[in-house]
Design a protein around this motif. Structure first.
Motif, PDB file in Angstrom:
ATOM      1  N   VAL A 233       3.950  30.976  -9.966  1.00  0.00           N
ATOM      2  CA  VAL A 233       4.097  29.895 -10.950  1.00  0.00           C
ATOM      3  C   VAL A 233       3.841  30.435 -12.356  1.00  0.00           C
ATOM      4  O   VAL A 233       4.613  30.177 -13.292  1.00  0.00           O
ATOM      5  N   TYR A 234       2.763  31.192 -12.519  1.00  0.00           N
ATOM      6  CA  TYR A 234       2.439  31.740 -13.843  1.00  0.00           C
ATOM      7  C   TYR A 234       3.509  32.715 -14.314  1.00  0.00           C
ATOM      8  O   TYR A 234       3.864  32.740 -15.498  1.00  0.00           O
ATOM      9  N   SER A 235       4.046  33.514 -13.407  1.00  0.00           N
ATOM     10  CA  SER A 235       5.117  34.448 -13.767  1.00  0.00           C
ATOM     11  C   SER A 235       6.367  33.696 -14.206  1.00  0.00           C
ATOM     12  O   SER A 235       7.006  34.052 -15.209  1.00  0.00           O
ATOM     13  N   PHE A 236       6.722  32.658 -13.463  1.00  0.00           N
ATOM     14  CA  PHE A 236       7.888  31.846 -13.829  1.00  0.00           C
ATOM     15  C   PHE A 236       7.683  31.217 -15.208  1.00  0.00           C
ATOM     16  O   PHE A 236       8.597  31.221 -16.038  1.00  0.00           O
ATOM     17  N   CYS A 237       6.492  30.698 -15.454  1.00  0.00           N
ATOM     18  CA  CYS A 237       6.209  30.065 -16.746  1.00  0.00           C
ATOM     19  C   CYS A 237       6.300  31.079 -17.882  1.00  0.00           C
ATOM     20  O   CYS A 237       6.785  30.752 -18.970  1.00  0.00           O
ATOM     21  N   THR A 238       5.876  32.303 -17.637  1.00  0.00           N
ATOM     22  CA  THR A 238       5.986  33.348 -18.656  1.00  0.00           C
ATOM     23  C   THR A 238       7.444  33.601 -19.006  1.00  0.00           C
ATOM     24  O   THR A 238       7.802  33.726 -20.183  1.00  0.00           O
ATOM     25  N   VAL A 239       8.291  33.649 -17.995  1.00  0.00           N
ATOM     26  CA  VAL A 239       9.727  33.846 -18.227  1.00  0.00           C
ATOM     27  C   VAL A 239      10.302  32.669 -19.024  1.00  0.00           C
ATOM     28  O   VAL A 239      11.068  32.865 -19.977  1.00  0.00           O
ATOM     29  N   ARG A 240       9.914  31.455 -18.672  1.00  0.00           N
ATOM     30  CA  ARG A 240      10.431  30.275 -19.378  1.00  0.00           C
ATOM     31  C   ARG A 240       9.942  30.217 -20.831  1.00  0.00           C
ATOM     32  O   ARG A 240      10.684  29.826 -21.725  1.00  0.00           O
ATOM     33  N   ILE A 241       8.701  30.638 -21.070  1.00  0.00           N
ATOM     34  CA  ILE A 241       8.173  30.661 -22.431  1.00  0.00           C
ATOM     35  C   ILE A 241       8.919  31.700 -23.264  1.00  0.00           C
ATOM     36  O   ILE A 241       9.267  31.454 -24.422  1.00  0.00           O
TER      37      ILE A 241
ATOM     38  N   ALA B  31      12.558  24.019 -22.294  1.00  0.00           N
ATOM     39  CA  ALA B  31      11.833  25.038 -21.524  1.00  0.00           C
ATOM     40  C   ALA B  31      10.327  24.898 -21.748  1.00  0.00           C
ATOM     41  O   ALA B  31       9.540  25.044 -20.812  1.00  0.00           O
ATOM     42  N   LEU B  32       9.923  24.601 -22.980  1.00  0.00           N
ATOM     43  CA  LEU B  32       8.493  24.358 -23.248  1.00  0.00           C
ATOM     44  C   LEU B  32       7.994  23.158 -22.466  1.00  0.00           C
ATOM     45  O   LEU B  32       6.924  23.199 -21.864  1.00  0.00           O
ATOM     46  N   ARG B  33       8.771  22.109 -22.500  1.00  0.00           N
ATOM     47  CA  ARG B  33       8.372  20.890 -21.791  1.00  0.00           C
ATOM     48  C   ARG B  33       8.347  21.107 -20.282  1.00  0.00           C
ATOM     49  O   ARG B  33       7.514  20.525 -19.582  1.00  0.00           O
ATOM     50  N   GLU B  34       9.249  21.938 -19.794  1.00  0.00           N
ATOM     51  CA  GLU B  34       9.261  22.272 -18.365  1.00  0.00           C
ATOM     52  C   GLU B  34       7.961  22.979 -17.978  1.00  0.00           C
ATOM     53  O   GLU B  34       7.342  22.655 -16.955  1.00  0.00           O
ATOM     54  N   VAL B  35       7.519  23.921 -18.796  1.00  0.00           N
ATOM     55  CA  VAL B  35       6.272  24.639 -18.525  1.00  0.00           C
ATOM     56  C   VAL B  35       5.101  23.662 -18.525  1.00  0.00           C
ATOM     57  O   VAL B  35       4.234  23.714 -17.655  1.00  0.00           O
ATOM     58  N   ARG B  36       5.093  22.748 -19.480  1.00  0.00           N
ATOM     59  CA  ARG B  36       4.014  21.746 -19.526  1.00  0.00           C
ATOM     60  C   ARG B  36       4.030  20.891 -18.256  1.00  0.00           C
ATOM     61  O   ARG B  36       2.991  20.637 -17.664  1.00  0.00           O
ATOM     62  N   ARG B  37       5.222  20.473 -17.821  1.00  0.00           N
ATOM     63  CA  ARG B  37       5.326  19.655 -16.599  1.00  0.00           C
ATOM     64  C   ARG B  37       4.852  20.430 -15.366  1.00  0.00           C
ATOM     65  O   ARG B  37       4.230  19.861 -14.473  1.00  0.00           O
ATOM     66  N   ILE B  38       5.148  21.718 -15.325  1.00  0.00           N
ATOM     67  CA  ILE B  38       4.754  22.531 -14.178  1.00  0.00           C
ATOM     68  C   ILE B  38       3.245  22.749 -14.156  1.00  0.00           C
ATOM     69  O   ILE B  38       2.610  22.664 -13.103  1.00  0.00           O
ATOM     70  N   LEU B  39       2.666  23.035 -15.315  1.00  0.00           N
ATOM     71  CA  LEU B  39       1.253  23.416 -15.358  1.00  0.00           C
ATOM     72  C   LEU B  39       0.284  22.236 -15.437  1.00  0.00           C
ATOM     73  O   LEU B  39      -0.894  22.398 -15.116  1.00  0.00           O
ATOM     74  N   THR B  40       0.769  21.054 -15.823  1.00  0.00           N
ATOM     75  CA  THR B  40      -0.133  19.899 -15.913  1.00  0.00           C
ATOM     76  C   THR B  40      -0.806  19.589 -14.575  1.00  0.00           C
ATOM     77  O   THR B  40      -2.030  19.414 -14.538  1.00  0.00           O
ATOM     78  N   PRO B  41      -0.086  19.544 -13.459  1.00  0.00           N
ATOM     79  CA  PRO B  41      -0.776  19.280 -12.192  1.00  0.00           C
ATOM     80  C   PRO B  41      -1.764  20.381 -11.803  1.00  0.00           C
ATOM     81  O   PRO B  41      -2.796  20.098 -11.191  1.00  0.00           O
ATOM     82  N   VAL B  42      -1.468  21.618 -12.177  1.00  0.00           N
ATOM     83  CA  VAL B  42      -2.392  22.720 -11.876  1.00  0.00           C
ATOM     84  C   VAL B  42      -3.683  22.531 -12.669  1.00  0.00           C
ATOM     85  O   VAL B  42      -4.789  22.645 -12.134  1.00  0.00           O
ATOM     86  N   ARG B  43      -3.521  22.199 -13.943  1.00  0.00           N
ATOM     87  CA  ARG B  43      -4.689  21.951 -14.799  1.00  0.00           C
ATOM     88  C   ARG B  43      -5.505  20.773 -14.285  1.00  0.00           C
ATOM     89  O   ARG B  43      -6.738  20.829 -14.220  1.00  0.00           O
TER      90      ARG B  43
END
Length: 148
Positions: free
Chosen positions: A97-105, A116-128
């Motif tokens: 997940v973190y690797s994918f987010c790095t690519v998207r950023i 792409a920024l908003r996608e990363v936020r949507r992905i990481l919000t549940p993790v946080r």
């Protein structure tokens, strides 16, 4: 949840008061591993917000600096903090997940891709949020160990 700014927050959001900075540094120094990860998430989300605002405002340099901090937090903080030997499937999935987010950023930075920024936020919000939910369990375990 936590009143103090993250040390990974953009400079303009960090405290300028020397006493506040010392307090923040003390918090980081004295923080549990769990709290340190929470601080990383705080900084990551603060920088995502700053990058989005900079992108909308056409501030390319500010956007790039904020996104570089996000990538560093993902790679040098969250991914580096995973225990791949003992973390099992969860650590492996979080690494992905973190690797994918790095690519998207990186893509968002190169292409000014707000989605792409908003996608990363949507992905990481549940993790946080999940990380925040385990705080009471960690506190209970610590209290029980201290009482024994």
């Amino acid at each position: 949840m936590y009143a103090q700014a993250s040390p990974f927050s953009p400079r303009h959001q960090r405290p300028n008061n020397a006493y506040t900075r010392v307090g923040l540094e003390t918090e980081v120094h004295d923080a549990s591993p769990h709290r340190l990860i929470a601080l990383l998430f705080d900084g990551l989300f603060a920088n995502l917000a700053q990058a989005e605002g900079a992108m909308l405002g056409g501030q390319r340099e500010l956007k790039t600096q904020a996104l570089m901090r996000v990538v560093r937090i993902l790679d040098e903080g969250l991914k580096a903090g995973l225990n791949m030997e003992e973390g099992g499937e969860l650590a492996l999935q979080l690494h992905g997940v973190y690797s994918f987010c790095t690519v998207r950023i990186t893509h968002a930075n190169l292409r000014d891709d707000l989605e792409a920024l908003r996608e990363v936020r949507r992905i990481l919000t549940p993790v946080r949020e999940a990380w925040g939910q385990i705080t009471p369990a960690i506190d209970r375990a610590t209290d029980q160990a201290a009482a024994a």
